[in-house]
Scaffold this motif. Sequence first.
Motif, mmCIF file in Angstrom:
data_model
loop_
_atom_site.group_PDB
_atom_site.id
_atom_site.type_symbol
_atom_site.label_atom_id
_atom_site.label_comp_id
_atom_site.label_asym_id
_atom_site.label_seq_id
_atom_site.Cartn_x
_atom_site.Cartn_y
_atom_site.Cartn_z
ATOM 1 N N VAL A 60 -24.091 33.751 22.705
ATOM 2 C CA VAL A 60 -23.858 32.329 22.967
ATOM 3 C C VAL A 60 -25.019 31.536 22.392
ATOM 4 O O VAL A 60 -26.185 31.852 22.666
ATOM 5 C CB VAL A 60 -23.721 32.044 24.483
ATOM 6 C CG1 VAL A 60 -23.584 30.543 24.741
ATOM 7 C CG2 VAL A 60 -22.521 32.788 25.068
ATOM 8 N N HIS A 64 -26.355 24.687 22.998
ATOM 9 C CA HIS A 64 -25.234 23.957 22.420
ATOM 10 C C HIS A 64 -24.832 22.856 23.401
ATOM 11 O O HIS A 64 -24.699 23.098 24.601
ATOM 12 C CB HIS A 64 -24.054 24.889 22.158
ATOM 13 C CG HIS A 64 -22.980 24.280 21.299
ATOM 14 N ND1 HIS A 64 -22.171 23.244 21.727
ATOM 15 C CD2 HIS A 64 -22.592 24.556 20.017
ATOM 16 C CE1 HIS A 64 -21.335 22.908 20.761
ATOM 17 N NE2 HIS A 64 -21.565 23.688 19.715
ATOM 18 N N LEU A 66 -22.154 21.496 24.247
ATOM 19 C CA LEU A 66 -20.926 21.709 25.005
ATOM 20 C C LEU A 66 -20.957 22.978 25.850
ATOM 21 O O LEU A 66 -19.967 23.306 26.509
ATOM 22 C CB LEU A 66 -19.723 21.759 24.052
ATOM 23 C CG LEU A 66 -19.444 20.475 23.274
ATOM 24 C CD1 LEU A 66 -18.237 20.653 22.361
ATOM 25 C CD2 LEU A 66 -19.241 19.290 24.211
ATOM 26 N N VAL A 67 -22.093 23.668 25.818
ATOM 27 C CA VAL A 67 -22.220 24.905 26.592
ATOM 28 C C VAL A 67 -23.428 24.859 27.517
ATOM 29 O O VAL A 67 -23.346 25.176 28.698
ATOM 30 C CB VAL A 67 -22.331 26.143 25.665
ATOM 31 C CG1 VAL A 67 -22.410 27.416 26.498
ATOM 32 C CG2 VAL A 67 -21.164 26.209 24.695
ATOM 33 N N THR A 100 -19.777 31.630 21.397
ATOM 34 C CA THR A 100 -20.085 30.245 21.769
ATOM 35 C C THR A 100 -18.799 29.478 22.055
ATOM 36 O O THR A 100 -18.736 28.682 22.999
ATOM 37 C CB THR A 100 -20.871 29.560 20.647
ATOM 38 O OG1 THR A 100 -22.114 30.252 20.465
ATOM 39 C CG2 THR A 100 -21.154 28.108 20.958
ATOM 40 N N GLY A 104 -17.926 27.828 25.631
ATOM 41 C CA GLY A 104 -17.671 26.403 25.738
ATOM 42 C C GLY A 104 -16.378 26.090 26.467
ATOM 43 O O GLY A 104 -16.290 25.127 27.232
ATOM 44 N N ARG A 107 -17.036 26.658 30.077
ATOM 45 C CA ARG A 107 -17.844 25.552 30.610
ATOM 46 C C ARG A 107 -16.985 24.315 30.855
ATOM 47 O O ARG A 107 -17.148 23.626 31.866
ATOM 48 C CB ARG A 107 -18.975 25.227 29.629
ATOM 49 C CG ARG A 107 -19.854 24.063 30.050
ATOM 50 C CD ARG A 107 -20.618 24.352 31.325
ATOM 51 N NE ARG A 107 -21.656 25.326 31.103
ATOM 52 C CZ ARG A 107 -22.106 26.170 32.029
ATOM 53 N NH1 ARG A 107 -21.567 26.168 33.241
ATOM 54 N NH2 ARG A 107 -23.054 27.023 31.762
ATOM 55 N N ARG A 108 -16.068 24.034 29.947
ATOM 56 C CA ARG A 108 -15.200 22.867 30.134
ATOM 57 C C ARG A 108 -14.286 23.056 31.340
ATOM 58 O O ARG A 108 -14.025 22.112 32.099
ATOM 59 C CB ARG A 108 -14.345 22.636 28.888
ATOM 60 C CG ARG A 108 -13.375 21.462 29.017
ATOM 61 C CD ARG A 108 -12.541 21.268 27.772
ATOM 62 N NE ARG A 108 -11.583 22.338 27.563
ATOM 63 C CZ ARG A 108 -10.387 22.397 28.152
ATOM 64 N NH1 ARG A 108 -10.014 21.457 29.017
ATOM 65 N NH2 ARG A 108 -9.567 23.387 27.888
ATOM 66 N N VAL A 228 -13.076 23.817 19.683
ATOM 67 C CA VAL A 228 -14.014 24.679 20.398
ATOM 68 C C VAL A 228 -15.426 24.472 19.853
ATOM 69 O O VAL A 228 -15.600 24.097 18.689
ATOM 70 C CB VAL A 228 -13.619 26.169 20.260
ATOM 71 C CG1 VAL A 228 -12.228 26.414 20.829
ATOM 72 C CG2 VAL A 228 -13.684 26.616 18.805
ATOM 73 N N PRO A 229 -16.451 24.733 20.664
ATOM 74 C CA PRO A 229 -17.832 24.687 20.162
ATOM 75 C C PRO A 229 -18.044 25.783 19.121
ATOM 76 O O PRO A 229 -17.420 26.843 19.175
ATOM 77 C CB PRO A 229 -18.677 24.937 21.408
ATOM 78 C CG PRO A 229 -17.772 24.702 22.567
ATOM 79 C CD PRO A 229 -16.398 25.041 22.098
ATOM 80 N N THR A 235 -18.387 21.540 16.352
ATOM 81 C CA THR A 235 -17.112 22.033 16.841
ATOM 82 C C THR A 235 -16.195 22.308 15.654
ATOM 83 O O THR A 235 -16.394 21.773 14.560
ATOM 84 C CB THR A 235 -16.417 21.017 17.770
ATOM 85 O OG1 THR A 235 -16.144 19.814 17.041
ATOM 86 C CG2 THR A 235 -17.290 20.704 18.980
#
Length: 312
Positions: A60, A64, A66-67, A100, A104, A107-108, A228-229, A235
């Motif tokens: 990962v 990032h 988004l993460v 990653t 992400g 995480r979302r 996606v990240p 992205t």
Amino acid sequence: MGATGETTAATRPGQGLTWSLRGRGPEDVPVLGDPGPPGGHPAGPATGRGVRVCVVDSGVERDHPLVGEPAASWVVVKDAESGEITVEPTTTGDTCGHGTACAGIIRRTAPECEIHSVRVLGERFSGTGDILMAGLRWAVEQRFDVVNLSLSTTRTRFAQELHSLADSAYFARTVIVASAHNTPVESFPWRFASVISVGSHQEDDPDLHLYNPEPPVEFFGPGQNVTVPWLGGRTIRTTGNSFATPYVAGLCARLLSAHPRMTVFQLKNALYLSAANVRHEPSAPHPSPSDPSPCDLRPSTAAGDTRDDSED
């Protein structure tokens, strides 16, 4: 095992195995359970808080946007000379972007879960079955709540070991959420009932999952033309079962954050009940107590059947 069916430490085939409850009753095996969420949807706020999710993948990327920073990162290393495989801490991040992307999506879906990373893939998405086995086994041994595995192997020589490992995770309440292969080939471990298997659907709703009435793949999540990240803090848009899988892993994290005592089979049921294509109809009337049932027509060992199923 003797003729009576009793087991002893000397004859028992495995540690911690309980074949029957003789001489013990319900009060001797209390379980503090969780009734689970009504309709499969988490009760109250469910953000993944307190749930440990492990992404077994390509790593990962650190920081990032988004993460965020992973709670911890490890890499599976194989010594070129001795062939010894170890799992070691790492700060190298992601080698190709795939991990990653999965992190992400998790995480979302479950923004407050704790994300860990185990790197088993190298550059250009390269990897070997023994490295994958070592990373997945280590994740199961660490008793993570959820393991996201957007990978599979077509090598049948790993199938039996993967099956055993998936069963061990199931009974230890580690949820393995495994991606189905993107092509109709035999691969593992998504084919096993002890994991939650995921394919992708083409619906536009990014928060919708479906139940498959014709398994082995059990659920479909958003994984076609999704954003996606990726590496470098950017992205991309991409397609694949790999990206539907972390969505379902995130749903599991959300459910566990609200209902931490849920078992793996309860999680499967919750995902089933909350799937967009599952319809809930009124229950059929219960049969009268006088109606015959198949149970009345066959003997039961519990009722004194003299059949002996014990082994010598």
